[in-house]
Write a protein that holds these residues in place. Structure first.
Motif, mmCIF file in Angstrom:
data_model
loop_
_atom_site.group_PDB
_atom_site.id
_atom_site.type_symbol
_atom_site.label_atom_id
_atom_site.label_comp_id
_atom_site.label_asym_id
_atom_site.label_seq_id
_atom_site.Cartn_x
_atom_site.Cartn_y
_atom_site.Cartn_z
ATOM 1 N N GLY A 1 35.470 30.247 -16.894
ATOM 2 C CA GLY A 1 36.014 30.453 -15.558
ATOM 3 C C GLY A 1 36.198 31.901 -15.158
ATOM 4 N N PRO B 1 42.418 23.463 -6.864
ATOM 5 C CA PRO B 1 42.162 23.886 -8.245
ATOM 6 C C PRO B 1 43.449 24.400 -8.887
ATOM 7 N N THR B 2 44.054 23.599 -9.722
ATOM 8 C CA THR B 2 45.314 23.970 -10.359
ATOM 9 C C THR B 2 45.519 23.115 -11.602
ATOM 10 N N GLU C 1 39.645 20.970 -11.317
ATOM 11 C CA GLU C 1 39.477 22.048 -12.293
ATOM 12 C C GLU C 1 39.916 23.395 -11.732
ATOM 13 N N GLN C 2 40.597 24.200 -12.577
ATOM 14 C CA GLN C 2 41.059 25.516 -12.161
ATOM 15 C C GLN C 2 40.475 26.607 -13.054
ATOM 16 N N ILE D 1 40.185 33.805 -9.441
ATOM 17 C CA ILE D 1 40.534 33.401 -8.081
ATOM 18 C C ILE D 1 39.286 33.383 -7.209
ATOM 19 N N ARG E 1 37.682 30.089 -7.603
ATOM 20 C CA ARG E 1 38.447 29.032 -6.931
ATOM 21 C C ARG E 1 38.169 29.052 -5.427
ATOM 22 N N MET F 1 34.908 27.497 -4.747
ATOM 23 C CA MET F 1 34.940 26.040 -4.818
ATOM 24 C C MET F 1 35.161 25.416 -3.450
ATOM 25 N N ALA G 1 36.508 21.801 -3.619
ATOM 26 C CA ALA G 1 37.952 21.802 -3.411
ATOM 27 C C ALA G 1 38.184 21.896 -1.910
ATOM 28 N N VAL H 1 42.657 26.531 -1.456
ATOM 29 C CA VAL H 1 43.182 27.413 -2.492
ATOM 30 C C VAL H 1 44.246 28.269 -1.829
#
Length: 261
Positions: A99, A155-156, A170-171, A175, A178, A181, A187, A190
């Motif tokens: 990530g 995402p968290t 999924e996180q 950033i 994210r 995403m 997602a 964010v």
């Protein structure tokens, strides 16, 4: 005219340099603690030095602002500046997780003009140009179009009690990933409620915007870049139809937390 093919080659080469030290393949990695307590690795520093040299050669007139370089505001007084996070998501990088990403944005008159986000451990290359759309691995992106805040994908790894009506996905530690995403409809939103920096979000913000997402700081304000003070209080990225409700939900928390610097 900027040679975009050369820029992409530079960013991809930076990804190769990072992968050469990525502990995902059990390689040795030097890790240091910065004065603010956050980690930095030898890979962060190597990628930073490589990008600074290569991007200067590519566009000598552009200034430079990076997480791993001491800021010199007088060196970024011109119209153009590179905003770079050599490895966004360092914690995932040093743990051998995927990530993390290399984030490069070219800012013109305080607005992102070009963006490239390279996540080599995920085999993802994201890019955008203002007014010309956003892409991941060559495929055009279309952001989330969700219309209700409740049930939104976030995402968290933990949801606050106030947001228990949302859905966790999924996180990645990065950033920027994210934010991407939301651009890719993986997602719906964010949001961060802390002080960060322009280099964390500049590239991903352009990618999200060009994909059709709504984006602001955590209090709903417009994001500008290459400010004298490069700090930003939070970021909120979402499907356009839920952005106002998101900012309203965050308002009290954002007001209280923004006072802590």
């Amino acid at each position: 005219m900027l040679d975009r093919a050369r820029l992409e080659a530079i960013v991809r080469r930076a990804g190769e340099l990072a992968m050469a030290q990525w502990p995902g393949d059990n390689k040795a990695l030097e890790v240091f603690g910065k004065s603010d307590g956050t980690p930095v690795s030898s890979a962060d520093l190597a990628v930073d030095a490589f990008l600074r040299a290569q991007l200067h050669d590519l566009l000598p007139s552009a200034g430079w602002l990076s997480e791993e370089t001491i800021d010199a505001p007088n060196q970024r007084e011109g119209e153009l500046v590179w905003l770079v996070d050599p490895i966004d998501g360092t914690r995932d990088f040093i743990r051998g997780r995927t990530g993390w990403a290399i984030s490069v944005a070219l800012v013109s008159n305080h607005r992102p003009l070009l963006a490239m986000l390279h996540a080599p451990a995920r085999d993802e290359f994201w890019q955008a140009e203002a007014g010309h759309g956003a892409f991941c691995n060559g495929e055009p992106l279309a952001a989330s179009t969700r219309e209700q805040l409740s049930g939104a994908r976030v995402p968290t790894r933990v949801l606050p009690a106030e947001d228990a009506d949302m859905a966790m996905v999924e996180q990645p530690n990065s950033i920027a990933l994210r934010i991407a995403m939301v651009a890719a409809d993986r997602a719906d939103l964010v949001a961060t409620l802390r002080w960060g920096y322009e280099w964390d979000i500049a590239a991903a913000a352009l990618i999200a915007r060009e994909a059709g997402a709504a984006i602001s700081d955590a209090q709903g304000g417009k994001l500008n870049y290459n400010k004298l003070d490069p700090r930003v209080f939070g970021v909120a990225v979402s499907a356009p139809a839920i952005h106002a409700d998101l900012i309203e939900r965050l308002a009290e928390r954002a007001h209280l937390l923004s006072q802590r610097r």
